[in-house]
Design a protein around this motif. Structure first.
Motif, PDB file in Angstrom:
ATOM      1  N   LEU B 138     -28.847 -17.126 100.076  1.00 45.32           N
ATOM      2  CA  LEU B 138     -28.856 -18.053 101.146  1.00 45.32           C
ATOM      3  C   LEU B 138     -28.608 -17.407 102.384  1.00 45.32           C
ATOM      4  O   LEU B 138     -27.927 -16.524 102.688  1.00 45.32           O
ATOM      5  CB  LEU B 138     -27.844 -19.181 101.056  1.00 45.32           C
ATOM      6  CG  LEU B 138     -27.919 -19.900  99.464  1.00 45.32           C
ATOM      7  CD1 LEU B 138     -26.788 -20.666  99.339  1.00 45.32           C
ATOM      8  CD2 LEU B 138     -29.167 -20.470  99.571  1.00 45.32           C
ATOM      9  N   GLY B 139     -29.186 -18.070 103.293  1.00 41.78           N
ATOM     10  CA  GLY B 139     -28.826 -17.718 104.928  1.00 41.78           C
ATOM     11  C   GLY B 139     -28.039 -18.718 105.453  1.00 41.78           C
ATOM     12  O   GLY B 139     -27.684 -19.868 104.978  1.00 41.78           O
ATOM     13  N   TRP B 140     -27.670 -18.627 106.716  1.00 40.27           N
ATOM     14  CA  TRP B 140     -26.642 -19.475 107.474  1.00 40.27           C
ATOM     15  C   TRP B 140     -27.505 -20.838 107.448  1.00 40.27           C
ATOM     16  O   TRP B 140     -26.729 -21.912 107.489  1.00 40.27           O
ATOM     17  CB  TRP B 140     -26.658 -19.180 109.107  1.00 40.27           C
ATOM     18  CG  TRP B 140     -25.655 -19.850 109.800  1.00 40.27           C
ATOM     19  CD1 TRP B 140     -25.923 -20.592 110.779  1.00 40.27           C
ATOM     20  CD2 TRP B 140     -24.247 -20.213 109.364  1.00 40.27           C
ATOM     21  NE1 TRP B 140     -25.001 -21.457 111.334  1.00 40.27           N
ATOM     22  CE2 TRP B 140     -23.833 -21.306 110.426  1.00 40.27           C
ATOM     23  CE3 TRP B 140     -23.361 -20.089 108.327  1.00 40.27           C
ATOM     24  CZ2 TRP B 140     -22.592 -21.814 110.904  1.00 40.27           C
ATOM     25  CZ3 TRP B 140     -22.190 -20.851 108.435  1.00 40.27           C
ATOM     26  CH2 TRP B 140     -21.698 -21.444 109.560  1.00 40.27           C
ATOM     27  N   HIS B 141     -28.635 -21.075 107.650  1.00 42.15           N
ATOM     28  CA  HIS B 141     -29.333 -22.425 107.756  1.00 42.15           C
ATOM     29  C   HIS B 141     -29.680 -22.883 106.725  1.00 42.15           C
ATOM     30  O   HIS B 141     -30.211 -24.012 106.561  1.00 42.15           O
ATOM     31  CB  HIS B 141     -31.031 -22.054 108.520  1.00 42.15           C
ATOM     32  CG  HIS B 141     -30.459 -21.604 110.053  1.00 42.15           C
ATOM     33  ND1 HIS B 141     -29.840 -22.357 110.919  1.00 42.15           N
ATOM     34  CD2 HIS B 141     -30.824 -20.520 110.697  1.00 42.15           C
ATOM     35  CE1 HIS B 141     -29.752 -21.732 112.183  1.00 42.15           C
ATOM     36  NE2 HIS B 141     -30.379 -20.580 111.874  1.00 42.15           N
ATOM     37  N   ASP B 142     -29.054 -22.307 105.369  1.00 42.14           N
ATOM     38  CA  ASP B 142     -29.463 -22.832 104.098  1.00 42.14           C
ATOM     39  C   ASP B 142     -28.028 -23.908 104.010  1.00 42.14           C
ATOM     40  O   ASP B 142     -27.869 -24.307 102.731  1.00 42.14           O
ATOM     41  CB  ASP B 142     -29.737 -22.065 103.119  1.00 42.14           C
ATOM     42  CG  ASP B 142     -31.041 -21.107 103.372  1.00 42.14           C
ATOM     43  OD1 ASP B 142     -32.011 -22.060 103.804  1.00 42.14           O
ATOM     44  OD2 ASP B 142     -30.975 -19.959 103.225  1.00 42.14           O
ATOM     45  N   LEU B 143     -27.217 -23.354 104.847  1.00 39.89           N
ATOM     46  CA  LEU B 143     -25.649 -23.788 104.520  1.00 39.89           C
ATOM     47  C   LEU B 143     -25.401 -25.330 105.133  1.00 39.89           C
ATOM     48  O   LEU B 143     -25.724 -25.353 106.440  1.00 39.89           O
ATOM     49  CB  LEU B 143     -24.810 -22.564 104.814  1.00 39.89           C
ATOM     50  CG  LEU B 143     -24.817 -21.377 104.078  1.00 39.89           C
ATOM     51  CD1 LEU B 143     -23.879 -20.564 104.514  1.00 39.89           C
ATOM     52  CD2 LEU B 143     -24.724 -21.606 102.424  1.00 39.89           C
TER      53      LEU B 143
END
Lengths: 157, 157
Positions: B138-143
DNA sequence: AATTACAGGTTGCGATATGCAACCCTTATC
DNA sequence: GATAAGGGTTGCATATCGCAACCTGTAATT
Protein backbone atom coordinates in the motif's frame (compact mmCIF):
# COMPACT_ATOMS: atom_id res chain seq x y z
CA UNK A 1 20.22 -19.32 12.41
CA UNK A 2 21.67 -16.49 10.41
CA UNK A 3 25.10 -15.06 10.54
CA UNK A 4 24.65 -12.49 13.23
CA UNK A 5 27.41 -10.07 12.55
CA UNK A 6 27.61 -7.62 9.80
CA UNK A 7 31.16 -8.09 8.69
CA UNK A 8 32.27 -4.58 7.85
CA UNK A 9 32.85 -2.42 10.81
CA UNK A 10 32.78 0.84 8.90
CA UNK A 11 29.58 2.74 8.79
CA UNK A 12 30.26 3.71 5.21
CA UNK A 13 28.69 0.65 3.69
CA UNK A 14 25.49 1.14 5.64
CA UNK A 15 22.61 3.36 4.70
CA UNK A 16 21.70 4.14 8.27
CA UNK A 17 24.14 7.00 8.83
CA UNK A 18 23.10 8.73 5.64
CA UNK A 19 19.46 8.33 6.59
CA UNK A 20 20.15 9.76 10.02
CA UNK A 21 22.06 12.65 8.57
CA UNK A 22 18.79 13.81 7.07
CA UNK A 23 16.21 12.51 9.51
CA UNK A 24 18.20 12.08 12.70
CA UNK A 25 17.71 15.54 14.10
CA UNK A 26 15.10 16.54 16.55
CA UNK A 27 11.78 17.41 14.87
CA UNK A 28 12.63 16.00 11.44
CA UNK A 29 10.28 13.05 11.78
CA UNK A 30 7.53 15.09 13.35
CA UNK A 31 7.73 17.57 10.50
CA UNK A 32 7.53 14.63 8.14
CA UNK A 33 4.47 13.33 9.91
CA UNK A 34 2.85 16.73 9.70
CA UNK A 35 3.63 16.90 6.00
CA UNK A 36 2.04 13.49 5.45
CA UNK A 37 -1.01 14.86 7.18
CA UNK A 38 -1.31 17.58 4.61
CA UNK A 39 0.32 20.55 6.25
CA UNK A 40 2.17 22.71 3.78
CA UNK A 41 2.72 26.16 5.27
CA UNK A 42 5.34 27.43 7.66
CA UNK A 43 2.75 28.73 10.09
CA UNK A 44 0.88 25.45 10.04
CA UNK A 45 3.95 23.49 11.01
CA UNK A 46 4.86 26.08 13.57
CA UNK A 47 1.54 26.17 15.39
CA UNK A 48 0.85 22.47 14.97
CA UNK A 49 4.14 21.20 16.26
CA UNK A 50 5.01 23.96 18.71
CA UNK A 51 8.51 24.04 17.31
CA UNK A 52 10.61 27.22 17.55
CA UNK A 53 10.50 29.24 14.37
CA UNK A 54 14.20 29.39 13.80
CA UNK A 55 14.53 25.64 14.23
CA UNK A 56 11.59 25.03 11.95
CA UNK A 57 13.16 27.27 9.35
CA UNK A 58 16.42 25.39 9.68
CA UNK A 59 14.79 21.95 9.46
CA UNK A 60 12.65 22.81 6.47
CA UNK A 61 15.69 24.16 4.65
CA UNK A 62 17.57 21.03 5.49
CA UNK A 63 14.79 18.74 4.32
CA UNK A 64 14.56 20.73 1.10
CA UNK A 65 18.34 20.58 0.66
CA UNK A 66 18.25 16.84 1.00
CA UNK A 67 15.39 16.45 -1.41
CA UNK A 68 12.85 15.21 1.09
CA UNK A 69 10.61 18.23 0.67
CA UNK A 70 10.06 20.77 -2.01
CA UNK A 71 9.67 24.49 -1.48
CA UNK A 72 7.35 26.28 -3.91
CA UNK A 73 6.08 29.83 -3.63
CA UNK A 74 2.34 29.92 -3.89
CA UNK A 75 1.17 31.48 -7.16
CA UNK A 76 -2.12 32.78 -5.81
CA UNK A 77 -0.70 34.54 -2.75
CA UNK A 78 2.96 35.25 -3.10
CA UNK A 79 3.44 35.67 0.63
CA UNK A 80 2.74 32.01 1.03
CA UNK A 81 5.12 29.16 0.44
CA UNK A 82 4.25 25.53 0.16
CA UNK A 83 6.40 22.78 1.53
CA UNK A 84 5.50 19.44 0.01
CA UNK A 85 6.94 15.97 0.19
CA UNK A 86 8.91 14.76 -2.78
CA UNK A 87 8.86 11.10 -3.87
CA UNK A 88 11.97 10.68 -1.76
CA UNK A 89 10.01 12.03 1.15
CA UNK A 90 7.06 9.77 0.48
CA UNK A 91 9.44 6.83 0.54
CA UNK A 92 10.02 7.50 4.22
CA UNK A 93 6.50 6.43 5.07
CA UNK A 94 7.35 2.81 5.88
CA UNK A 95 10.15 3.89 8.19
CA UNK A 96 7.92 6.43 9.89
CA UNK A 97 5.07 3.98 10.32
CA UNK A 98 7.38 1.29 11.64
CA UNK A 99 8.73 3.69 14.23
CA UNK A 100 5.27 4.82 15.06
CA UNK A 101 3.87 1.35 15.43
CA UNK A 102 6.74 0.52 17.74
CA UNK A 103 6.04 3.62 19.79
CA UNK A 104 2.39 2.73 19.99
CA UNK A 105 3.11 -0.84 20.99
CA UNK A 106 5.39 0.11 23.84
CA UNK A 107 4.68 3.79 24.48
CA UNK A 108 3.34 5.05 27.75
CA UNK A 109 0.51 6.95 26.12
CA UNK A 110 -2.48 4.72 25.83
CA UNK A 111 -3.16 3.25 22.44
CA UNK A 112 -4.46 5.73 19.96
CA UNK A 113 -8.09 5.37 19.08
CA UNK A 114 -7.20 5.81 15.44
CA UNK A 115 -6.07 3.01 13.19
CA UNK A 116 -4.69 3.13 9.70
CA UNK A 117 -6.83 1.08 7.39
CA UNK A 118 -6.50 -0.09 3.86
CA UNK A 119 -9.00 2.23 2.22
CA UNK A 120 -9.97 -0.30 -0.40
CA UNK A 121 -11.04 -3.05 1.96
CA UNK A 122 -11.55 -1.09 5.11
CA UNK A 123 -9.38 -3.37 7.20
CA UNK A 124 -6.49 -2.31 9.40
CA UNK A 125 -3.10 -2.56 7.75
CA UNK A 126 -0.63 -5.25 8.75
CA UNK A 127 2.16 -4.35 11.13
CA UNK A 128 5.29 -3.34 9.26
CA UNK A 129 7.56 -6.36 9.13
CA UNK A 130 10.60 -7.85 7.50
CA UNK A 131 9.59 -10.27 4.81
CA UNK A 132 11.24 -12.71 2.49
CA UNK A 133 10.72 -12.34 -1.23
CA UNK A 134 7.84 -14.79 -0.96
CA UNK A 135 6.17 -12.85 1.83
CA UNK A 136 7.13 -14.93 4.86
CA UNK A 137 7.76 -12.79 7.88
CA UNK A 138 11.33 -12.90 9.10
CA UNK A 139 13.08 -12.19 12.39
CA UNK A 140 16.66 -11.21 12.99
CA UNK A 141 17.76 -14.80 13.29
CA UNK A 142 16.35 -15.66 9.90
CA UNK A 143 18.65 -13.14 8.27
CA UNK A 144 22.18 -13.35 6.98
CA UNK A 145 24.52 -11.04 5.12
CA UNK A 146 25.68 -11.80 1.66
CA UNK A 147 28.11 -10.08 -0.65
CA UNK A 148 26.17 -8.60 -3.52
CA UNK A 149 26.17 -10.81 -6.56
CA UNK A 150 27.81 -13.63 -4.70
CA UNK A 151 26.35 -16.93 -3.59
CA UNK A 152 28.97 -17.44 -0.97
CA UNK A 153 28.33 -16.59 2.66
CA UNK A 154 30.86 -14.28 4.14
CA UNK A 155 32.52 -15.22 7.36
CA UNK A 156 34.57 -12.25 8.26
CA UNK A 157 36.17 -10.79 11.39
CA UNK B 1 -7.96 7.82 -2.42
CA UNK B 2 -7.63 7.82 1.33
CA UNK B 3 -8.49 10.50 3.77
CA UNK B 4 -5.25 12.38 3.86
CA UNK B 5 -5.40 14.10 7.16
CA UNK B 6 -5.00 12.60 10.52
CA UNK B 7 -7.79 14.29 12.38
CA UNK B 8 -6.36 14.86 15.78
CA UNK B 9 -3.82 17.58 15.94
CA UNK B 10 -2.39 16.51 19.23
CA UNK B 11 0.70 14.41 19.23
CA UNK B 12 -0.57 12.47 22.20
CA UNK B 13 -2.51 9.95 20.18
CA UNK B 14 0.49 9.15 18.06
CA UNK B 15 3.23 6.70 18.86
CA UNK B 16 5.85 8.66 17.00
CA UNK B 17 6.75 11.09 19.78
CA UNK B 18 7.14 8.31 22.32
CA UNK B 19 9.30 6.37 19.88
CA UNK B 20 11.43 9.43 19.28
CA UNK B 21 11.78 10.07 22.97
CA UNK B 22 13.73 6.83 23.16
CA UNK B 23 15.34 6.59 19.74
CA UNK B 24 15.35 10.18 18.55
CA UNK B 25 18.69 11.21 19.96
CA UNK B 26 21.92 11.19 18.12
CA UNK B 27 23.62 7.78 18.18
CA UNK B 28 20.64 5.82 19.50
CA UNK B 29 20.01 4.07 16.21
CA UNK B 30 23.68 3.46 15.56
CA UNK B 31 24.04 1.87 18.96
CA UNK B 32 21.04 -0.26 18.14
CA UNK B 33 22.60 -1.31 14.88
CA UNK B 34 25.81 -2.21 16.65
CA UNK B 35 23.85 -4.24 19.20
CA UNK B 36 22.10 -6.12 16.40
CA UNK B 37 25.52 -6.92 15.06
CA UNK B 38 26.45 -8.62 18.25
CA UNK B 39 28.38 -5.97 20.14
CA UNK B 40 27.79 -6.15 23.87
CA UNK B 41 30.57 -4.30 25.69
CA UNK B 42 31.06 -0.64 26.38
CA UNK B 43 34.48 -0.60 24.80
CA UNK B 44 33.19 -2.34 21.69
CA UNK B 45 30.52 0.27 21.14
CA UNK B 46 32.98 3.01 21.92
CA UNK B 47 35.67 1.96 19.49
CA UNK B 48 33.29 0.73 16.83
CA UNK B 49 31.13 3.82 16.67
CA UNK B 50 33.66 6.46 17.60
CA UNK B 51 31.17 7.96 20.01
CA UNK B 52 32.32 9.98 23.00
CA UNK B 53 32.43 7.89 26.17
CA UNK B 54 30.22 10.13 28.25
CA UNK B 55 27.58 10.22 25.53
CA UNK B 56 27.77 6.47 25.08
CA UNK B 57 27.33 6.02 28.79
CA UNK B 58 24.36 8.33 28.74
CA UNK B 59 22.74 6.61 25.73
CA UNK B 60 23.19 3.12 27.08
CA UNK B 61 21.66 4.14 30.38
CA UNK B 62 18.80 5.69 28.55
CA UNK B 63 18.20 2.65 26.38
CA UNK B 64 18.31 0.45 29.47
CA UNK B 65 15.93 2.78 31.29
CA UNK B 66 13.48 2.54 28.43
CA UNK B 67 13.73 -1.21 28.25
CA UNK B 68 15.37 -1.39 24.85
CA UNK B 69 18.57 -2.91 26.22
CA UNK B 70 19.47 -4.88 29.26
CA UNK B 71 22.58 -4.35 31.39
CA UNK B 72 24.06 -7.46 32.99
CA UNK B 73 27.40 -7.71 34.76
CA UNK B 74 29.45 -10.52 33.33
CA UNK B 75 29.79 -13.42 35.76
CA UNK B 76 33.11 -14.67 34.41
CA UNK B 77 34.91 -11.33 34.50
CA UNK B 78 33.30 -8.92 36.83
CA UNK B 79 34.92 -5.92 35.22
CA UNK B 80 32.84 -6.54 32.15
CA UNK B 81 29.26 -5.65 31.56
CA UNK B 82 27.04 -6.90 28.80
CA UNK B 83 24.50 -4.74 27.06
CA UNK B 84 21.97 -6.84 25.16
CA UNK B 85 18.80 -6.10 23.26
CA UNK B 86 15.52 -6.93 24.94
CA UNK B 87 12.50 -8.14 22.96
CA UNK B 88 11.41 -4.51 22.88
CA UNK B 89 14.75 -3.70 21.32
CA UNK B 90 14.49 -6.49 18.80
CA UNK B 91 11.13 -5.10 17.77
CA UNK B 92 12.91 -2.05 16.46
CA UNK B 93 14.48 -4.04 13.66
CA UNK B 94 11.81 -3.29 11.04
CA UNK B 95 12.06 0.44 11.75
CA UNK B 96 15.84 0.34 11.59
CA UNK B 97 15.88 -1.62 8.37
CA UNK B 98 13.29 0.62 6.78
CA UNK B 99 15.39 3.65 7.63
CA UNK B 100 18.47 1.92 6.42
CA UNK B 101 16.96 0.83 3.16
CA UNK B 102 15.82 4.36 2.56
CA UNK B 103 19.30 5.67 3.27
CA UNK B 104 20.78 3.13 0.92
CA UNK B 105 18.32 3.93 -1.82
CA UNK B 106 18.98 7.65 -1.73
CA UNK B 107 22.23 8.02 0.17
CA UNK B 108 25.31 9.55 -1.35
CA UNK B 109 27.49 6.63 -0.38
CA UNK B 110 27.49 4.05 -3.12
CA UNK B 111 25.32 1.04 -2.54
CA UNK B 112 26.70 -1.33 -0.01
CA UNK B 113 28.05 -4.56 -1.39
CA UNK B 114 26.25 -6.43 1.33
CA UNK B 115 22.66 -7.54 1.13
CA UNK B 116 20.44 -9.00 3.78
CA UNK B 117 19.17 -12.37 2.68
CA UNK B 118 16.57 -14.74 3.97
CA UNK B 119 18.88 -17.41 5.40
CA UNK B 120 16.50 -20.22 4.64
CA UNK B 121 16.19 -19.61 0.94
CA UNK B 122 19.28 -17.52 0.34
CA UNK B 123 17.36 -14.80 -1.46
CA UNK B 124 17.48 -11.08 -0.67
CA UNK B 125 14.69 -9.91 1.58
CA UNK B 126 11.85 -7.79 0.25
CA UNK B 127 11.98 -4.04 0.81
CA UNK B 128 10.14 -3.03 3.94
CA UNK B 129 6.72 -1.89 2.90
CA UNK B 130 3.25 -1.05 4.11
CA UNK B 131 0.92 -3.93 3.47
CA UNK B 132 -2.75 -4.66 3.78
CA UNK B 133 -3.86 -7.60 5.89
CA UNK B 134 -3.84 -9.72 2.72
CA UNK B 135 -0.30 -8.72 1.81
CA UNK B 136 -0.97 -6.15 -0.91
CA UNK B 137 1.56 -3.35 -0.83
CA UNK B 138 0.00 0.00 0.00
CA UNK B 139 0.99 3.61 -0.59
CA UNK B 140 -0.03 6.67 1.36
CA UNK B 141 -3.04 7.25 -0.85
CA UNK B 142 -4.36 3.78 -0.18
CA UNK B 143 -4.60 4.55 3.51
CA UNK B 144 -7.28 6.10 5.66
CA UNK B 145 -7.80 6.72 9.34
CA UNK B 146 -10.51 5.02 11.23
CA UNK B 147 -11.67 5.31 14.81
CA UNK B 148 -10.85 2.10 16.61
CA UNK B 149 -13.82 -0.25 16.68
CA UNK B 150 -15.85 2.00 14.44
CA UNK B 151 -16.87 1.46 10.83
CA UNK B 152 -17.42 5.12 10.22
CA UNK B 153 -14.81 7.23 8.51
CA UNK B 154 -13.89 10.38 10.36
CA UNK B 155 -14.00 13.63 8.52
CA UNK B 156 -12.54 16.15 10.84
CA UNK B 157 -10.89 19.57 10.63
C1' DA C 1 51.49 -8.34 48.35
C1' DA C 2 52.46 -4.97 45.32
C1' DT C 3 52.16 -3.44 40.58
C1' DT C 4 50.28 -3.01 36.37
C1' DA C 5 46.55 -3.33 32.99
C1' DC C 6 41.69 -3.33 31.73
C1' DA C 7 36.68 -2.34 31.69
C1' DG C 8 33.50 0.97 32.59
C1' DG C 9 32.53 4.84 33.84
C1' DT C 10 32.55 10.34 35.70
C1' DT C 11 34.12 15.22 35.54
C1' DG C 12 35.42 19.80 33.42
C1' DC C 13 35.42 22.59 29.78
C1' DG C 14 34.80 24.49 25.09
C1' DA C 15 31.91 23.98 20.90
C1' DT C 16 27.15 23.18 18.93
C1' DA C 17 22.35 22.85 18.86
C1' DT C 18 17.96 24.25 20.77
C1' DG C 19 14.26 27.38 22.52
C1' DC C 20 12.25 31.94 23.21
C1' DA C 21 11.20 36.51 22.10
C1' DA C 22 11.76 40.35 19.35
C1' DC C 23 12.47 42.28 15.03
C1' DC C 24 12.56 42.53 9.67
C1' DC C 25 11.01 42.26 4.81
C1' DT C 26 7.86 41.36 1.28
C1' DT C 27 3.24 40.86 -0.30
C1' DA C 28 -1.73 41.25 0.24
C1' DT C 29 -5.88 43.74 2.08
C1' DC C 30 -8.52 47.90 3.49
C1' DG D 1 -0.95 54.96 2.45
C1' DA D 2 -1.84 52.17 6.67
C1' DT D 3 -2.29 47.75 8.47
C1' DA D 4 -1.82 43.03 8.74
C1' DA D 5 -0.30 38.26 7.27
C1' DG D 6 3.34 34.93 5.91
C1' DG D 7 7.90 33.64 6.26
C1' DG D 8 11.62 34.29 7.90
C1' DT D 9 16.32 36.31 10.73
C1' DT D 10 18.83 37.94 14.93
C1' DG D 11 20.36 37.93 19.91
C1' DC D 12 20.66 35.81 23.85
C1' DA D 13 19.98 32.06 27.53
C1' DT D 14 20.08 27.12 28.15
C1' DA D 15 20.83 22.28 27.06
C1' DT D 16 23.40 18.84 24.67
C1' DC D 17 27.73 17.06 22.41
C1' DG D 18 32.56 15.96 21.96
C1' DC D 19 37.14 15.62 23.76
C1' DA D 20 40.52 14.69 27.12
C1' DA D 21 41.71 13.72 31.66
C1' DC D 22 40.72 11.43 35.70
C1' DC D 23 38.59 7.90 38.96
C1' DT D 24 37.07 3.12 40.62
C1' DG D 25 36.82 -1.63 40.99
C1' DT D 26 38.48 -5.96 39.17
C1' DA D 27 41.76 -9.18 36.86
C1' DA D 28 46.45 -10.45 35.51
C1' DT D 29 51.66 -10.16 36.44
C1' DT D 30 55.75 -10.31 39.18
Amino acid sequence: MGKLREPLKDLAGCGLPSALEVMGERWSFLILRAAFNGLVHFEEFSSELGIARNILSNRLSRLVEHGVMERTPCAADRRKIEYRLTPKGHDLLPAMLALRQWGEKYGSSGVSDLVLIDAEKGEPIAPIAIRAADGRELGWHDLAWQARGSTDQDDCC
